[in-house]
Design an enzyme around this catalytic site. Sequence first.
Site, PDB file in Angstrom:
ATOM      1  N   ASP A 130      -0.109  -4.284 -16.973  1.00  0.00           N
ATOM      2  CA  ASP A 130       0.112  -3.286 -15.937  1.00  0.00           C
ATOM      3  C   ASP A 130       1.452  -2.577 -16.129  1.00  0.00           C
ATOM      4  O   ASP A 130       2.425  -3.171 -16.579  1.00  0.00           O
ATOM      5  CB  ASP A 130       0.083  -3.983 -14.568  1.00  0.00           C
ATOM      6  N   GLU A 177      -1.848  -0.338 -19.835  1.00  0.00           N
ATOM      7  CA  GLU A 177      -1.913   0.767 -18.879  1.00  0.00           C
ATOM      8  C   GLU A 177      -0.647   1.588 -19.107  1.00  0.00           C
ATOM      9  O   GLU A 177       0.405   1.304 -18.541  1.00  0.00           O
ATOM     10  CB  GLU A 177      -1.964   0.264 -17.435  1.00  0.00           C
TER      11      GLU A 177
END
Length: 731
Positions: free
Chosen positions: A411, A464
């Site tokens: 993330d 990401e």
Amino acid sequence: MSHADQLARTHLAPDPADLSRLVAGTHHDPHGILGAHEYGDHTVIRAFRPHATEVAALVGGDRFAMQHIESGLFAVALPFTNLIDYRLQITYPDSEPYVVADAYRFLPTLGEVDLHLFGEGRHERLWEVLGAHPRSFTTADGVVTGVSFAVWAPNAKGISLIGEFNGWTGTEAPMRVLGSSGVWELFWPDFPIGGLYKFKVHGADGVVTERADPMAFATEVPPHTASRVTLSSYTWGDADWMTQRAARNPVFEPMSTYEVHLGSWRPGLSYRQLARELTDYVVEHGFTHVELLPVAEHPFAGSWGYQVTSYYAPTSRFGTPDEFRALVDALHQAGIGVIVDWVPAHFPKDAWALGRFDGTPLYEHSDPKRGEQLDWGTYVFDFGRREVRNFLVANALYWLQEFHIDGLRVDAVASMLYLDYSRPEGGWTPNIYGGRENLEAVQFLQEMNATAHKSAPGIVTIAEESTSWPGVTRPTNLGGLGFSMKWNMGWMHDTLDYISRDPIYRSYHHHEMTFSMLYAFSENYVLPLSHDEVVHGKGTLWGRMPGNNHVKAAGLRSLLAYQWAHPGKQLLFMGQEFGQRAEWSEERGLDWWQLDEQGFSNGILRLVRDINDIYRSHPALWSQDTVPDGYSWIDANDSANNVLSFLRYGKDGSVMACVFNFAGAEHSGYRLGLPSAGRWREVLNTDATVYNGSGIGNMGGVDATEDPWHGRPASAVLVLPPTSALWLEPK
């Protein structure tokens, strides 16, 4: 002889300064005072039990009452040396005496090699030495079972173990620091598996806090925050899957991922229940993988798991670590891969967790311009500190090895890579070269990826990453970050911007649907329609579609078919597979009731199942996702008709023609260039009645003639239903 002289002669009382630090909880080596120590011709046993009324030493068959010295310190002088073993008999108010081995007679449970590797940031199995570990030792008086505890806090003045076993008081179980390692350690006999504990930390700043174990393997159910001792007894049944995984490269395999938030998919389910229900659902609808929003323990449910406090503990909301293993095992045995979201970028500031753990910035960077993420109100890890980097790299390996996880979706990578990420001018500190790149974070990501792929062949790491940072999926030995894949955020934004427009305006934005092919092979991409697109007022995929319900359903079906046909792997957030109309919230479940109606949701779900089945069985759609050989435009420029068409090629020589009519009107008599003459079968028509479409189509296929068109040697005349997708293959 006075009492004081007797104490001095027999060494019953330690040095007053040592005793003062022991009582205050700030002694670095309580084992140097407590336990058994020889003085000339006698042995002194000391025990620190502030709440006890009586303590005795049991040696062989003899009982030696211990004298209360002061402040809870008991001691006895035995008239001999070479003491082999003994036990303590302890009596607390209103309770019967109980016998236990003395915690302060055991050697450290960490070796010099472990401490050296950790200090160098190279201990790849850090979870085996830090944290809480049930152990047993064979002694002269029998087997001693208990739990060893080890925690890194180099600047702490003192640390004590607290828990249910001592009424959460921070005095009678002080820990020792091992040399200059900064690791504090203690073996506590008879500590139960399942017992709760914390560390009472006397910080360098003078503040005393009660902390959860950074390496806890299990926790209390939030909002409670204690760590829990656990020991796995799980027997895996996925040996075939793990063997096959090691021989695969996911980049060249089909990957259709169902993104899931466990707490709101079907609320109230445990890991065991999810092992049945989620597995059955994913298999039925043809997905190859699930991606779980973060499962590491987090106190705030509203963070969706992205503010982690216990990186080594699966959330206890749904069961035990072994029950989480059972969920992964069930998915594997059904042929489904498991990816988890992993959050090494930042962590929350909860006073009982990682932040300022020993009274100093320890896990976080000491420079506030680097150590805090202002948007999220969190701390940023100090990626340049060896021990912190080791904590995170080992954590990645822990999930891959201990829980058989098949992939990590990392993330917020952009926030790690750029020192000025979401910071005002003057609010960030440049690197040693004056640039904005976080060189320590780059090195950490490279180390994590290289180590993970070496240790667990066949796994996938996914970034990401929302910027144009070069080489995200380039191997580390070629200077890249070493990820297997990255999310294609540009494709997602352009596609959703285009598809949300009324068809009469789409021709002016045709480039939004073709631009992605200019960079489609620069990285290994995942095409994400993720949770981020159905929250914070963005609505849902259904809600983005213009028009009435019939048109919305057609638009969503064509969008999904376009996603699956485009080069890259697929990711779809739960609920979007049946066109949920309400924005997602972690506080409630999906709107499964939509599937009970005779509406459009059943058709959309049927479409997803069919395109997954087609996708998995047609290598043209996945075997060359990352190379130009796998793709060729038929016509990228038909903006007047809002039509896109291209060919997908498989390594096996197979071909799939994909045609998309994003106009709101039917195109009949549409001539399409094709690579060969003959019969072309209609593999997919998103407007078919089985999907609750209008049923317009080509009667299952078309005949291509040797009439060149679109630069191809053959062509066929098609009917393109309004807002639809057609996939065709040569028969």
